[in-house]
Motif scaffolding. Sequence first.
Motif, short mmCIF file in Angstrom:
data_model
loop_
_atom_site.label_atom_id
_atom_site.label_comp_id
_atom_site.label_asym_id
_atom_site.label_seq_id
_atom_site.Cartn_x
_atom_site.Cartn_y
_atom_site.Cartn_z
N MET A 1 0.84 -1.18 0.00
CA MET A 1 0.00 0.00 0.00
C MET A 1 0.89 1.25 0.00
SD MET A 1 -3.05 0.61 2.61
CE MET A 1 -3.81 2.14 2.82
N ASN A 2 0.62 2.14 -0.93
CA ASN A 2 1.43 3.34 -1.07
C ASN A 2 0.79 4.48 -0.31
OD1 ASN A 2 3.16 5.30 -1.86
ND2 ASN A 2 2.78 5.11 -4.04
N LEU A 3 1.49 5.00 0.69
CA LEU A 3 0.97 6.08 1.53
C LEU A 3 1.54 7.43 1.10
CD1 LEU A 3 1.17 4.37 5.02
CD2 LEU A 3 -0.82 4.62 3.57
N LYS A 4 1.85 7.55 -0.18
CA LYS A 4 2.44 8.79 -0.68
C LYS A 4 1.41 9.92 -0.60
CE LYS A 4 5.06 10.51 -4.53
NZ LYS A 4 5.58 10.22 -5.85
N THR A 5 1.84 11.03 -0.02
CA THR A 5 0.94 12.18 0.13
C THR A 5 1.02 13.06 -1.11
OG1 THR A 5 2.62 13.53 1.19
CG2 THR A 5 1.24 12.17 2.62
N SER A 6 0.16 14.06 -1.16
CA SER A 6 0.15 14.97 -2.30
C SER A 6 1.32 15.94 -2.26
CB SER A 6 -1.17 15.75 -2.33
OG SER A 6 -1.27 16.54 -1.17
N GLN A 7 1.99 16.04 -1.13
CA GLN A 7 3.15 16.93 -1.03
C GLN A 7 4.35 16.29 -1.73
OE1 GLN A 7 3.72 17.48 3.14
NE2 GLN A 7 2.19 19.11 3.29
N THR A 8 5.16 17.15 -2.36
CA THR A 8 6.36 16.65 -3.01
C THR A 8 7.45 16.48 -1.97
OG1 THR A 8 7.09 18.89 -3.50
CG2 THR A 8 5.80 17.76 -5.20
N ASP A 9 8.43 15.73 -2.35
CA ASP A 9 9.57 15.48 -1.47
C ASP A 9 10.32 16.80 -1.25
OD1 ASP A 9 11.57 14.23 -0.04
OD2 ASP A 9 12.64 13.55 -1.83
N PRO A 10 10.63 17.15 0.01
CA PRO A 10 11.32 18.43 0.25
C PRO A 10 12.69 18.51 -0.44
CG PRO A 10 10.86 17.28 2.32
CD PRO A 10 10.30 16.46 1.21
N ILE A 11 13.34 17.40 -0.61
CA ILE A 11 14.65 17.41 -1.28
C ILE A 11 14.46 17.76 -2.75
CG2 ILE A 11 16.61 15.99 -1.98
CD1 ILE A 11 16.29 14.50 0.68
N GLU A 12 13.45 17.17 -3.38
CA GLU A 12 13.18 17.48 -4.79
C GLU A 12 12.79 18.95 -4.95
OE1 GLU A 12 10.51 14.91 -6.88
OE2 GLU A 12 11.35 13.14 -5.92
N THR A 13 11.98 19.45 -4.04
CA THR A 13 11.58 20.86 -4.08
C THR A 13 12.80 21.76 -3.95
OG1 THR A 13 9.48 20.25 -3.05
CG2 THR A 13 10.08 22.58 -3.04
N SER A 14 13.70 21.42 -3.04
CA SER A 14 14.91 22.21 -2.85
C SER A 14 15.79 22.17 -4.09
CB SER A 14 15.70 21.70 -1.65
OG SER A 14 14.96 21.85 -0.48
N LEU A 15 15.91 21.00 -4.70
CA LEU A 15 16.72 20.88 -5.91
C LEU A 15 16.11 21.67 -7.07
CD1 LEU A 15 17.77 17.12 -5.79
CD2 LEU A 15 19.21 19.12 -5.41
N GLU A 16 14.80 21.65 -7.19
CA GLU A 16 14.14 22.43 -8.24
C GLU A 16 14.35 23.92 -8.01
OE1 GLU A 16 10.07 21.21 -8.16
OE2 GLU A 16 10.52 19.23 -9.01
N LEU A 17 14.25 24.35 -6.76
CA LEU A 17 14.49 25.76 -6.44
C LEU A 17 15.93 26.15 -6.74
CD1 LEU A 17 13.50 28.43 -5.22
CD2 LEU A 17 14.14 27.54 -2.99
N LEU A 18 16.87 25.29 -6.37
CA LEU A 18 18.28 25.55 -6.64
C LEU A 18 18.53 25.67 -8.14
CD1 LEU A 18 21.22 25.80 -5.65
CD2 LEU A 18 21.36 23.31 -5.81
#
Length: 94
Positions: A1-18
């Motif tokens: 069962m996948n409990l993935k939330t609608s929020q993106t991974d903070p590391i991915e968000t940080s990398l996209e911002l960078l």
Amino acid sequence: MNLKTSQTDPIETSLELLEAENQKFRNHWLWRKLGCCPEEFFCAFEKHLNKLQVPQEQWEAAKQRLRESNRVRAKENSTTFNPKHLEFMQGISV
């Protein structure tokens, strides 16, 4: 069962911002005006600095003073305007 939330991974968000900030830096108007890319500019700057024969410890001390000055200035600028203060002032105006 996948409990993935609608929020993106903070590391991915940080990398996209960078990556977005790096792209803004590479596309800055200064580089277009100088007719070079940041890498070329900093390479030329390093060559010029080496020609001046500035002692490493003197150069590092100057960089440290500049970093500290920029840190203090950024902190001062970030605390001078707080939108909550503006809302508070608007609320008490007559």
